[in-house]
Design a protein around this motif. Structure first.
Motif, PDB file in Angstrom:
ATOM      1  N   GLN A  72       0.852  -1.189   0.000  1.00 43.14           N
ATOM      2  CA  GLN A  72       0.000   0.000   0.000  1.00 43.14           C
ATOM      3  C   GLN A  72       0.886   1.236   0.000  1.00 43.14           C
ATOM      4  OE1 GLN A  72      -2.376   0.104   3.540  1.00 43.14           O
ATOM      5  NE2 GLN A  72      -0.655  -0.335   4.878  1.00 43.14           N
ATOM      6  N   GLU A  73       0.282   2.383  -0.280  1.00 43.50           N
ATOM      7  CA  GLU A  73       1.036   3.633  -0.278  1.00 43.50           C
ATOM      8  C   GLU A  73       1.689   3.827   1.087  1.00 43.50           C
ATOM      9  OE1 GLU A  73      -1.547   6.805  -1.596  1.00 43.50           O
ATOM     10  OE2 GLU A  73      -1.866   5.833  -3.532  1.00 43.50           O
ATOM     11  N   GLY A  74       2.961   4.197   1.070  1.00 45.72           N
ATOM     12  CA  GLY A  74       3.708   4.390   2.303  1.00 45.72           C
ATOM     13  C   GLY A  74       4.581   3.209   2.689  1.00 45.72           C
ATOM     14  N   ASP A  75       4.399   2.071   2.016  1.00 45.82           N
ATOM     15  CA  ASP A  75       5.223   0.889   2.293  1.00 45.82           C
ATOM     16  C   ASP A  75       6.560   0.994   1.577  1.00 45.82           C
ATOM     17  OD1 ASP A  75       3.334  -0.430   3.834  1.00 45.82           O
ATOM     18  OD2 ASP A  75       2.636  -1.725   2.204  1.00 45.82           O
ATOM     19  N   PHE A  76       7.576   0.435   2.196  1.00 42.16           N
ATOM     20  CA  PHE A  76       8.852   0.214   1.521  1.00 42.16           C
ATOM     21  C   PHE A  76       8.783  -1.192   0.947  1.00 42.16           C
ATOM     22  CE2 PHE A  76       9.879   3.588   4.395  1.00 42.16           C
ATOM     23  CZ  PHE A  76      10.669   4.399   3.613  1.00 42.16           C
ATOM     24  N   VAL A  77       9.188  -1.335  -0.309  1.00 40.09           N
ATOM     25  CA  VAL A  77       9.069  -2.613  -0.975  1.00 40.09           C
ATOM     26  C   VAL A  77      10.375  -3.008  -1.648  1.00 40.09           C
ATOM     27  CG1 VAL A  77       6.582  -2.424  -1.362  1.00 40.09           C
ATOM     28  CG2 VAL A  77       8.163  -1.523  -3.077  1.00 40.09           C
ATOM     29  N   LEU A  78      10.527  -4.319  -1.834  1.00 40.30           N
ATOM     30  CA  LEU A  78      11.619  -4.847  -2.636  1.00 40.30           C
ATOM     31  C   LEU A  78      11.079  -5.103  -4.034  1.00 40.30           C
ATOM     32  CD1 LEU A  78      13.366  -7.464  -0.325  1.00 40.30           C
ATOM     33  CD2 LEU A  78      14.133  -5.169  -0.919  1.00 40.30           C
ATOM     34  N   ILE A  79      11.830  -4.664  -5.023  1.00 43.66           N
ATOM     35  CA  ILE A  79      11.481  -4.881  -6.419  1.00 43.66           C
ATOM     36  C   ILE A  79      12.701  -5.478  -7.110  1.00 43.66           C
ATOM     37  CG2 ILE A  79       9.780  -3.020  -6.488  1.00 43.66           C
ATOM     38  CD1 ILE A  79      11.916  -1.241  -7.809  1.00 43.66           C
ATOM     39  N   GLY A  80      12.503  -6.037  -8.263  1.00 48.39           N
ATOM     40  CA  GLY A  80      13.632  -6.585  -9.012  1.00 48.39           C
ATOM     41  C   GLY A  80      14.570  -5.477  -9.457  1.00 48.39           C
ATOM     42  N   ALA A  81      15.859  -5.772  -9.442  1.00 48.70           N
ATOM     43  CA  ALA A  81      16.848  -4.799  -9.919  1.00 48.70           C
ATOM     44  C   ALA A  81      16.550  -4.466 -11.382  1.00 48.70           C
ATOM     45  CB  ALA A  81      18.252  -5.379  -9.780  1.00 48.70           C
ATOM     46  N   TYR A  82      16.719  -3.227 -11.740  1.00 45.08           N
ATOM     47  CA  TYR A  82      16.529  -2.723 -13.099  1.00 45.08           C
ATOM     48  C   TYR A  82      15.073  -2.765 -13.562  1.00 45.08           C
ATOM     49  CZ  TYR A  82      21.548  -3.543 -12.989  1.00 45.08           C
ATOM     50  OH  TYR A  82      22.857  -3.562 -12.636  1.00 45.08           O
ATOM     51  N   LYS A  83      14.127  -2.956 -12.684  1.00 41.22           N
ATOM     52  CA  LYS A  83      12.716  -3.043 -13.077  1.00 41.22           C
ATOM     53  C   LYS A  83      12.081  -1.667 -13.174  1.00 41.22           C
ATOM     54  CE  LYS A  83      12.322  -7.501 -13.141  1.00 41.22           C
ATOM     55  NZ  LYS A  83      12.019  -8.247 -14.332  1.00 41.22           N
ATOM     56  N   GLY A  84      11.084  -1.567 -14.023  1.00 40.63           N
ATOM     57  CA  GLY A  84      10.271  -0.370 -14.129  1.00 40.63           C
ATOM     58  C   GLY A  84      10.810   0.673 -15.088  1.00 40.63           C
ATOM     59  N   VAL A  85       9.989   1.693 -15.274  1.00 41.20           N
ATOM     60  CA  VAL A  85      10.349   2.849 -16.094  1.00 41.20           C
ATOM     61  C   VAL A  85      11.010   3.863 -15.169  1.00 41.20           C
ATOM     62  CG1 VAL A  85       9.452   4.719 -17.519  1.00 41.20           C
ATOM     63  CG2 VAL A  85       8.411   2.445 -17.643  1.00 41.20           C
ATOM     64  N   ARG A  86      12.279   4.169 -15.434  1.00 45.60           N
ATOM     65  CA  ARG A  86      13.045   5.088 -14.593  1.00 45.60           C
ATOM     66  C   ARG A  86      12.924   6.505 -15.130  1.00 45.60           C
ATOM     67  NH1 ARG A  86      18.445   4.016 -15.594  1.00 45.60           N
ATOM     68  NH2 ARG A  86      18.893   5.539 -14.001  1.00 45.60           N
ATOM     69  N   PHE A  87      12.797   7.465 -14.202  1.00 39.08           N
ATOM     70  CA  PHE A  87      12.829   8.870 -14.583  1.00 39.08           C
ATOM     71  C   PHE A  87      13.224   9.696 -13.370  1.00 39.08           C
ATOM     72  CE2 PHE A  87       8.566   7.988 -13.129  1.00 39.08           C
ATOM     73  CZ  PHE A  87       8.204   9.099 -12.411  1.00 39.08           C
ATOM     74  N   LYS A  88      13.663  10.918 -13.634  1.00 37.05           N
ATOM     75  CA  LYS A  88      14.063  11.814 -12.554  1.00 37.05           C
ATOM     76  C   LYS A  88      13.256  13.103 -12.634  1.00 37.05           C
ATOM     77  CE  LYS A  88      18.749  10.246 -11.778  1.00 37.05           C
ATOM     78  NZ  LYS A  88      20.121  10.646 -11.509  1.00 37.05           N
ATOM     79  N   VAL A  89      12.960  13.642 -11.462  1.00 39.71           N
ATOM     80  CA  VAL A  89      12.343  14.952 -11.326  1.00 39.71           C
ATOM     81  C   VAL A  89      13.216  15.726 -10.351  1.00 39.71           C
ATOM     82  CG1 VAL A  89      10.302  16.239 -10.588  1.00 39.71           C
ATOM     83  CG2 VAL A  89      10.023  14.027 -11.741  1.00 39.71           C
ATOM     84  N   LYS A  90      13.801  16.822 -10.815  1.00 43.39           N
ATOM     85  CA  LYS A  90      14.700  17.659 -10.003  1.00 43.39           C
ATOM     86  C   LYS A  90      15.778  16.823  -9.315  1.00 43.39           C
ATOM     87  CE  LYS A  90      11.561  21.487  -9.347  1.00 43.39           C
ATOM     88  NZ  LYS A  90      10.977  22.437  -8.424  1.00 43.39           N
ATOM     89  N   GLY A  91      16.344  15.875 -10.048  1.00 42.55           N
ATOM     90  CA  GLY A  91      17.442  15.073  -9.533  1.00 42.55           C
ATOM     91  C   GLY A  91      17.033  13.878  -8.694  1.00 42.55           C
ATOM     92  N   GLU A  92      15.767  13.750  -8.393  1.00 45.68           N
ATOM     93  CA  GLU A  92      15.263  12.632  -7.591  1.00 45.68           C
ATOM     94  C   GLU A  92      14.804  11.519  -8.525  1.00 45.68           C
ATOM     95  OE1 GLU A  92      14.882  10.702  -4.294  1.00 45.68           O
ATOM     96  OE2 GLU A  92      15.137  12.857  -4.073  1.00 45.68           O
TER      97      GLU A  92
END
Length: 135
Positions: A72-92
């Motif tokens: 749920q929102e607010g959880d810290f999760v483990l995901i696979g390395a290199y997974k997902g669409v990566r992007f940055k907003v103001k360096g984050e």
């Protein structure tokens, strides 16, 4: 890094989840300054993230996920390395992942090999104390 306006961050749709990726430590525990290339590799390959937003169809398929969402929102999760669409907003760095990419919910994020900077991340993203309950 400067504060990020939440409205500037792309919002997940469908079964996608928006994850904030933690900053990488610049210095090892032994005091050695990490090379930029090392920090970049750690940032890209990290497996730990904070769930910021979830699309409206996340975990709706009860045949695949059962009756309870995996996170749920607010959880810290483990995901696979290199997974997902990566992007940055103001360096984050952020990622948008599929709901089935979540491998586990992490109750004690500092114990995970890839550490993160809770104070810095929470300040820039205006994360509420509830979202940092496990830190």
């Amino acid at each position: 890094k400067e504060e990020i306006d939440e409205n500037k961050i792309p919002q997940p749709k469908g079964w996608r989840i928006l994850i904030a990726i933690p900053d990488v430590e610049e210095v090892t525990e032994g005091g050695i300054i990490k090379a930029d290339s090392t920090r970049q590799l750690e940032q890209v390959s990290t497996v730990l993230g904070l769930v910021l937003k979830m699309g409206g169809q996340c975990y709706n398929d009860t045949d695949r996920f059962g009756d309870t969402p995996w996170c749920q929102e607010g959880d810290f999760v483990l995901i696979g390395a290199y997974k997902g669409v990566r992007f940055k907003v103001k360096g984050e760095e952020f990622r948008i992942i599929n709901d089935d990419t979540v491998q586990a919910v992490v109750d004690d994020p500092p114990q995970i090999a890839w550490t993160w900077m809770a104070t810095s991340l929470s300040r820039r993203l205006k994360i509420t104390p509830r979202m940092l309950k496990n830190v």
